[in-house]
Design a protein around this motif. Structure first.
Motif, PDB file in Angstrom:
ATOM      1  N   LEU A 187      -3.676   4.531 -30.824  1.00 66.88           N
ATOM      2  CA  LEU A 187      -4.206   3.194 -31.103  1.00 66.88           C
ATOM      3  C   LEU A 187      -3.627   2.150 -30.162  1.00 66.88           C
ATOM      4  O   LEU A 187      -4.294   1.169 -29.822  1.00 66.88           O
ATOM      5  CB  LEU A 187      -3.920   2.790 -32.549  1.00 66.88           C
ATOM      6  N   GLY A 188      -2.373   2.366 -29.736  1.00 70.46           N
ATOM      7  CA  GLY A 188      -1.737   1.390 -28.847  1.00 70.46           C
ATOM      8  C   GLY A 188      -1.790   0.003 -29.460  1.00 70.46           C
ATOM      9  O   GLY A 188      -1.572  -0.179 -30.658  1.00 70.46           O
ATOM     10  N   GLN A 189      -2.148  -0.999 -28.658  1.00 68.52           N
ATOM     11  CA  GLN A 189      -2.128  -2.373 -29.152  1.00 68.52           C
ATOM     12  C   GLN A 189      -3.321  -2.698 -30.046  1.00 68.52           C
ATOM     13  O   GLN A 189      -3.437  -3.825 -30.528  1.00 68.52           O
ATOM     14  CB  GLN A 189      -2.021  -3.364 -27.994  1.00 68.52           C
ATOM     15  N   MET A 190      -4.210  -1.716 -30.296  1.00 67.31           N
ATOM     16  CA  MET A 190      -5.346  -1.984 -31.170  1.00 67.31           C
ATOM     17  C   MET A 190      -4.916  -2.098 -32.632  1.00 67.31           C
ATOM     18  O   MET A 190      -5.702  -2.546 -33.471  1.00 67.31           O
ATOM     19  CB  MET A 190      -6.420  -0.911 -31.011  1.00 67.31           C
ATOM     20  N   THR A 191      -3.672  -1.673 -32.921  1.00 65.93           N
ATOM     21  CA  THR A 191      -3.189  -1.878 -34.296  1.00 65.93           C
ATOM     22  C   THR A 191      -3.211  -3.370 -34.632  1.00 65.93           C
ATOM     23  O   THR A 191      -3.356  -3.738 -35.798  1.00 65.93           O
ATOM     24  CB  THR A 191      -1.752  -1.340 -34.471  1.00 65.93           C
ATOM     25  N   ASP A 192      -3.089  -4.230 -33.618  1.00 70.42           N
ATOM     26  CA  ASP A 192      -3.151  -5.688 -33.848  1.00 70.42           C
ATOM     27  C   ASP A 192      -4.447  -6.091 -34.539  1.00 70.42           C
ATOM     28  O   ASP A 192      -4.467  -6.992 -35.381  1.00 70.42           O
ATOM     29  CB  ASP A 192      -3.091  -6.462 -32.520  1.00 70.42           C
ATOM     30  N   ALA A 193      -5.554  -5.434 -34.147  1.00 71.13           N
ATOM     31  CA  ALA A 193      -6.859  -5.790 -34.717  1.00 71.13           C
ATOM     32  C   ALA A 193      -6.911  -5.404 -36.190  1.00 71.13           C
ATOM     33  O   ALA A 193      -7.446  -6.147 -37.024  1.00 71.13           O
ATOM     34  CB  ALA A 193      -7.979  -5.109 -33.948  1.00 71.13           C
ATOM     35  N   ILE A 194      -6.356  -4.220 -36.500  1.00 75.70           N
ATOM     36  CA  ILE A 194      -6.335  -3.779 -37.901  1.00 75.70           C
ATOM     37  C   ILE A 194      -5.399  -4.686 -38.696  1.00 75.70           C
ATOM     38  O   ILE A 194      -5.738  -5.144 -39.798  1.00 75.70           O
ATOM     39  CB  ILE A 194      -5.913  -2.296 -37.992  1.00 75.70           C
ATOM     40  N   ASP A 195      -4.217  -4.968 -38.120  1.00 73.56           N
ATOM     41  CA  ASP A 195      -3.273  -5.882 -38.792  1.00 73.56           C
ATOM     42  C   ASP A 195      -3.957  -7.202 -39.097  1.00 73.56           C
ATOM     43  O   ASP A 195      -3.848  -7.737 -40.202  1.00 73.56           O
ATOM     44  CB  ASP A 195      -2.053  -6.164 -37.898  1.00 73.56           C
ATOM     45  N   ASN A 196      -4.674  -7.717 -38.105  1.00 70.65           N
ATOM     46  CA  ASN A 196      -5.291  -9.023 -38.270  1.00 70.65           C
ATOM     47  C   ASN A 196      -6.324  -9.019 -39.390  1.00 70.65           C
ATOM     48  O   ASN A 196      -6.393  -9.947 -40.189  1.00 70.65           O
ATOM     49  CB  ASN A 196      -5.941  -9.475 -36.953  1.00 70.65           C
ATOM     50  N   LEU A 197      -7.104  -7.956 -39.466  1.00 70.84           N
ATOM     51  CA  LEU A 197      -8.115  -7.862 -40.524  1.00 70.84           C
ATOM     52  C   LEU A 197      -7.444  -7.803 -41.905  1.00 70.84           C
ATOM     53  O   LEU A 197      -7.832  -8.534 -42.830  1.00 70.84           O
ATOM     54  CB  LEU A 197      -9.005  -6.633 -40.284  1.00 70.84           C
ATOM     55  N   VAL A 198      -6.426  -6.967 -42.027  1.00 66.82           N
ATOM     56  CA  VAL A 198      -5.755  -6.827 -43.331  1.00 66.82           C
ATOM     57  C   VAL A 198      -5.024  -8.121 -43.691  1.00 66.82           C
ATOM     58  O   VAL A 198      -5.062  -8.565 -44.851  1.00 66.82           O
ATOM     59  CB  VAL A 198      -4.785  -5.629 -43.320  1.00 66.82           C
ATOM     60  N   ASP A 199      -4.397  -8.743 -42.690  1.00 69.65           N
ATOM     61  CA  ASP A 199      -3.627  -9.969 -42.960  1.00 69.65           C
ATOM     62  C   ASP A 199      -4.517 -11.140 -43.371  1.00 69.65           C
ATOM     63  O   ASP A 199      -4.035 -12.145 -43.880  1.00 69.65           O
ATOM     64  CB  ASP A 199      -2.806 -10.371 -41.721  1.00 69.65           C
ATOM     65  N   ARG A 200      -5.814 -11.022 -43.142  1.00 72.04           N
ATOM     66  CA  ARG A 200      -6.733 -12.078 -43.579  1.00 72.04           C
ATOM     67  C   ARG A 200      -6.945 -12.092 -45.090  1.00 72.04           C
ATOM     68  O   ARG A 200      -7.497 -13.048 -45.632  1.00 72.04           O
ATOM     69  CB  ARG A 200      -8.091 -11.920 -42.876  1.00 72.04           C
TER      70      ARG A 200
END
Lengths: 439, 158
Positions: free
Chosen positions: A164-177
């Motif tokens: 996933l590399g830095q794409m975890t940021d996108a998942i984090d961002n969705l969940v953190d919303r």
């Protein structure tokens, strides 16, 4: 089967060979080398919350069942009986204690173990019900990152985190919303088929130049309808559809304001929409204010602003997932054959957010991924035309050179601030990487 | 006998609606809708929720104007070349008749474009109100029997 050298020659950094989109032998090799080994998105944990819950999906062309175990773990089982190969489960989702084949009633446990065969006396003594070859084939690696479940058919290989590399940021961002930190897939789903190769979807998603041409009909219609025809408080829509259509009206000047990032794993995303003012940073209305307050209560003001201000669109996790965190959406690519693909769209309900926020996500999903979408239907049409054009055979290699001289390296990824075809090139590189390495 | 006349009028109305779509007179099709009319193609069988469950199309007249404008745009690629369609409407049943008429009917839509033939079938429900010597559509709902499944792109309204 294509030879290794043939395959390696297909993915030139400046453009894939057209065979990669039209040759069934290449497709078969992709199913083995990419879909048989890489981490493939198979669902969200909210689709299988309780023991016995299952969700039927695909890894490549293979139908699989994502199953919640009694222990709470997740397994991904091939949806075919080991006796006569019959498709086991015809339902899209549900809850069960076991999977029983309709043909001769072989029964399998939730973990895929064969536990019952009628008329056992009829079998020779060396028929062993505990033999693993008789169990449903189970993906050796299944991992979840904050609810997003990926599976790999390879025993070894890069970890999910490395993939996933830095794409975890996108998942984090969705969940953190989600103010309460929980998101769940809700509101149904849409499935659309197009007559083209699976790679065309991701290659198009972060192509900045096409919207101004392909989506011209919806942009122009939405703009000409501005004279009070589509008021922002339109009964069922609040201007959302119109806004989405107009947002594709990018000009050459806009192209250069968008920032592209591509990673060595083949992932990519677009940025710079808020910074450049191409899109409004946040909607300002009563619902958004209520939602923002609840997010600030959960995260604090500063983090809430960071979460809501994330300036990234179409987070493409190669080869099949597209995350749009702002709009609480995902799209998933399912290859059917070398010239047929199905796209599945879902949206999320953010725990602790007002219902209206969820309703907007539902609306966004319908506007974008519906088969009757005024936007996506033109993309699907173009995918079909690319496929038909490539089938003519006159074009040996597609061109993907735009921006190649201005791409920059840095922080483990490639960047471009122009209307670069960088996403094509990182996808081709990932393709080359997975296809070229022998098992 | 009065109900027979009404049935005849409603049947004519539905046939004319289908004809406008087949002829590509989308502006005139849109004129059949009341100002507060809604056009709805749910995504799932037996769907009751418009807001919390995704739809294939859920549009009011304002949005339908946009859809119709796009269909006549010269670069609307999904309808270039434009498809030929037959909207076949049959099995018309007047469900309830008060000041609002609820009509159920069956729809088979065959579309041919670029040598490719597609068929969609569904149960339509119209909510009509009398308007002059004809009707206006308050709600048109089309429940496709393909709902919940996988679709090719749909361009021409059903």
């Amino acid at each position: 089967m294509a030879k290794l050298n043939d395959i390696l020659a297909i993915a030139d950094p400046d453009g894939m060979a057209s065979k990669a989109y039209t040759d069934p032998a290449i497709f078969e090799a992709e199913m083995e080398r990419i879909f048989g080994r890489a981490w493939i998105f198979v669902g969200h944990e909210s689709q299988v919350p309780n023991p016995g819950n299952f969700w039927r999906t695909w890894m490549g062309v293979d139908e699989v069942l994502l199953v919640r175990q009694k222990s709470g773990d997740l397994k991904v089982l091939r949806n075919a009986c080991t006796h006569r190969g019959t498709r086991l489960c015809a339902e899209k989702s549900g809850s069960t204690n076991s999977f029983v084949c309709p043909y001769h009633s072989w029964g399998f446990d939730l973990d895929g173990a064969l536990k019952a065969v009628p008329d056992m006396d009829g079998y020779p003594v060396d028929f062993d019900i505990t033999d693993r070859k008789l169990h449903l084939s189970s993906a050796p690696r299944v991992e979840s990152y904050r609810g997003f479940v990926f599976a790999s058919r390879a025993e070894t290989g890069p970890s999910l985190a490395a993939f996933l590399g830095q794409m975890t940021d996108a998942i984090d961002n969705l969940v953190d919303r989600a103010p309460d930190g929980e998101i769940k897939i809700d509101g149904g789903s849409l499935r659309v088929r197009y007559p083209g190769n699976w790679k065309l979807h991701h290659e198009n998603a972060n192509d900045i130049v096409h919207p101004g041409f392909v989506h011209d009909s919806s942009v122009t219609s939405a703009k000409s309808a501005d004279g009070g025809v589509v008021p922002n408080d339109s009964l069922i829509d609040r201007g959302q559809t119109k806004g989405m259509m107009i947002s594709n009206g990018l000009t050459p000047k806009d192209w250069n304001a968008i920032e592209l990032t591509g990673t060595p794993e083949g992932h990519s995303f677009m940025g710079g929409f808020y910074k450049s003012g191409l899109l409004a940073h946040q909607q300002e209305d009563a619902v958004t204010r209520t939602y923002r307050k609840s997010l600030e209560a959960a995260h604090g003001k500063e983090k809430a602003a960071t979460v809501l201000g994330m300036d990234r669109f179409n987070n493409l996790i190669w080869p099949t997932l597209n995350i749009n965190a702002q709009f609480h959406q995902i799209r998933v690519v399912h290859p059917i054959s070398v010239s047929e693909t199905v796209i599945e769209g879902y949206c999320f309900r953010l725990g602790g957010a007002p219902d209206e926020i969820f309703h907007r996500a539902v609306r966004f999903l319908g506007t974008l991924v519906s088969p009757a979408s005024m936007i996506f239907s033109d993309d699907l049409e173009i995918f079909g035309r690319v496929q038909r054009g490539l089938k003519n055979g006159g074009i040996e290699r597609l061109n993907g050179q735009r921006g190649a001289s201005t791409d920059m390296q840095g922080m483990g990824a490639r960047h471009s601030t122009t209307s670069s075809e960088l996403p094509l090139r990182v996808q081709a590189a990932a393709w080359h990487n997975w296809m070229g390495v022998e098992q | 006998m009065e109900s027979l006349t009404l049935h005849h009028q409603v049947s004519n109305f539905l046939a004319q609606e289908a004809e406008l779509l087949d002829l590509g007179y989308f502006d005139r099709w849109l004129d059949l809708f009341a100002d507060d009319g809604i056009y709805w193609i749910p995504s799932a069988p037996d769907q009751t929720d418009m807001e919390g469950q995704v739809s294939i199309i859920l549009e009011d007249v304002a949005l339908l104007k946009l859809r119709v404008a796009r269909l006549s745009h010269p670069r609307a690629y999904s309808v270039t070349p434009s498809p030929a369609t037959i909207h076949l409407v049959s099995n018309i049943i007047l469900e309830t008749v008060t000041d609002k008429i609820t009509v159920r009917s069956k729809l088979i839509m065959n579309e041919v474009r670029d040598d490719i033939s597609t068929t969609l079938s569904g149960n339509s429900t119209h909510h009509l109100i009398a308007s002059g010597d004809s009707f206006k559509i308050l709600l048109k709902r089309v429940d496709l029997i393909q709902a919940g499944g996988t679709f090719n792109a749909i361009s021409i309204p059903l």
